[in-house]
Motif scaffolding. Sequence first.
Motif, PDB file in Angstrom:
ATOM      1  N   GLU A 135       0.843  -1.192   0.000  1.00  0.00           N
ATOM      2  CA  GLU A 135       0.000   0.000   0.000  1.00  0.00           C
ATOM      3  C   GLU A 135       0.883   1.249   0.000  1.00  0.00           C
ATOM      4  OE1 GLU A 135      -3.162   0.568  -0.157  1.00  0.00           O
ATOM      5  OE2 GLU A 135      -4.063  -1.432   0.077  1.00  0.00           O
ATOM      6  N   CYS A 136       0.722   2.105  -1.019  1.00  0.00           N
ATOM      7  CA  CYS A 136       1.554   3.299  -1.127  1.00  0.00           C
ATOM      8  C   CYS A 136       0.909   4.263  -2.109  1.00  0.00           C
ATOM      9  CB  CYS A 136       2.973   2.939  -1.581  1.00  0.00           C
ATOM     10  SG  CYS A 136       3.032   2.221  -3.241  1.00  0.00           S
ATOM     11  N   ASP A 137       1.470   5.460  -2.177  1.00  0.00           N
ATOM     12  CA  ASP A 137       0.997   6.472  -3.126  1.00  0.00           C
ATOM     13  C   ASP A 137       1.861   6.520  -4.380  1.00  0.00           C
ATOM     14  OD1 ASP A 137      -1.045   7.769  -1.297  1.00  0.00           O
ATOM     15  OD2 ASP A 137       0.776   8.008  -0.090  1.00  0.00           O
ATOM     16  N   ILE A 138       3.151   6.253  -4.212  1.00  0.00           N
ATOM     17  CA  ILE A 138       4.117   6.416  -5.303  1.00  0.00           C
ATOM     18  C   ILE A 138       4.993   5.179  -5.394  1.00  0.00           C
ATOM     19  CG2 ILE A 138       6.028   7.818  -6.197  1.00  0.00           C
ATOM     20  CD1 ILE A 138       4.883  10.064  -4.222  1.00  0.00           C
ATOM     21  N   CYS A 139       5.144   4.658  -6.595  1.00  0.00           N
ATOM     22  CA  CYS A 139       6.025   3.513  -6.845  1.00  0.00           C
ATOM     23  C   CYS A 139       7.164   3.977  -7.753  1.00  0.00           C
ATOM     24  CB  CYS A 139       5.247   2.376  -7.507  1.00  0.00           C
ATOM     25  SG  CYS A 139       6.259   0.988  -8.072  1.00  0.00           S
ATOM     26  N   ILE A 140       8.397   3.704  -7.338  1.00  0.00           N
ATOM     27  CA  ILE A 140       9.572   4.105  -8.119  1.00  0.00           C
ATOM     28  C   ILE A 140      10.372   2.863  -8.499  1.00  0.00           C
ATOM     29  CG2 ILE A 140      11.667   5.513  -8.176  1.00  0.00           C
ATOM     30  CD1 ILE A 140      10.422   7.205  -5.927  1.00  0.00           C
ATOM     31  N   PRO A 141      10.151   2.314  -9.696  1.00  0.00           N
ATOM     32  CA  PRO A 141      11.021   1.234 -10.169  1.00  0.00           C
ATOM     33  C   PRO A 141      12.332   1.844 -10.653  1.00  0.00           C
ATOM     34  CG  PRO A 141       9.317   1.711 -11.802  1.00  0.00           C
ATOM     35  CD  PRO A 141       9.064   2.621 -10.635  1.00  0.00           C
ATOM     36  N   ALA A 142      13.429   1.541  -9.963  1.00  0.00           N
ATOM     37  CA  ALA A 142      14.721   2.155 -10.278  1.00  0.00           C
ATOM     38  C   ALA A 142      15.796   1.080 -10.382  1.00  0.00           C
ATOM     39  CB  ALA A 142      15.088   3.190  -9.209  1.00  0.00           C
TER      40      ALA A 142
END
Length: 434
Positions: free
Chosen positions: A304-311
């Motif tokens: 559960e989150c607002d922002i996903c950063i695939p890096a």
Amino acid sequence: MSEVKKIIRRGLNGKVQQGMMRNVMKQFNEAADFLGINSNVRKILSHSNNELVVRFPVRMDNGEVEVFTGYRVQHNNSLGPYKGGLRYHKTVDLDAARALAMWMTWKTSLAGLPYGGAKGGIQIDPSAYSPAELERITRRFTYALADNIGPDHDIPAPDMNTNDQTMAWMADTYMSMRPPAERSANQHVVTGKPSASGGLEGRDRATGYGVFLTIKLLLEKKGQDLKDKRFIVQGFGNVGYWAAVFLERMGARMVAVQDASKTLYDDSGISVEELHEFCLKNKSVINGFSGGSTLKDKDFFSVECDICIPAALGNQITKENAFEIKASLIAEGANGPTEDAAEKLLISRGTQIIPDILCNSGGVIASYYEWLQNRNGELWNMEEVMEKLERKISASFEKVYDLSTSEGISLRMAAYGIALNRIENAYVQRGIFP
């Protein structure tokens, strides 16, 4: 050089591999169809200009010799010299280099830089080699590529598992091969060097800063800010770390992080700096860090989150796991992390995606400033660099957002539209030789 085998437009043994290349071609073809790109220009952009495979021997610390395979794909230089990183990773092959080089062409064009696109690296697990071995491998790779790179032809930079030290070795090797009177004039053959060796202050954080800034700008368009936003980061290398630093400073909290060794979760927040300090002392992996609880790797995207950063690597968000993503915003810190089918599913659910060629463009923009700094004999301080970065990235974001809004298209389609239109204009205006 005799060590360089040039392969034009085709893969090893004539085989065209699949993977990231299939993804980038789908994106390109959809954008070209939508924009009605000139058919001749489209043919040109569908292929790489040059594809190089080099094999070179290096003596190891124990006296044995190993033969390594390196790649450099030069996709297009219609707007200027080829530009793109070199990565050291076991997934590096001709297919990956092709796709990454093509993305670099779109990225430099979108940013309004006088560059084309290139990419490459060595198929290697750098953790298996000593620092002295990595230096010899890097210098030998540079020697093998030397006739095909140059400050006004093809300008490498750091990428996955390479850094400012790698670039310092490359620059030194390349300059040592020039006549004495020309050596100092070739310092900008690579970018991403240490500041003491002609590098740019702030280059280390530029890509992660761009990820943060584009997230911040998009949220502002929606009347939101970053305070109390929850974000997850896949890949805690240079990009993931710096993006997390800037987000945390604005009041957001990192609730999950994943690398090749482990996945950590804590809804109250994982300290970015504490994890970074741990990684510096433990071979750059998060395994063993005491903060947070361990999750199964497959459960990372379902946090559960607002922002996903695939890096991390490409093709991480697929049609199989896209439905699990809870984030309303995906910021592509990596190159090509979202498969085409997954993107369509996510957009249909209302998820916004900041595309890689915009989101992680801070690195190549900073590389451009370093290149200019070296060419002009100037030195800029950190404050100047960060101001230049913010202006440039913000200008690109506004163009993409405005086109996306006015035409009712995705941010990726808008970014491709701006990038491809600039390249198309260059070809139409100059014509095709002869």
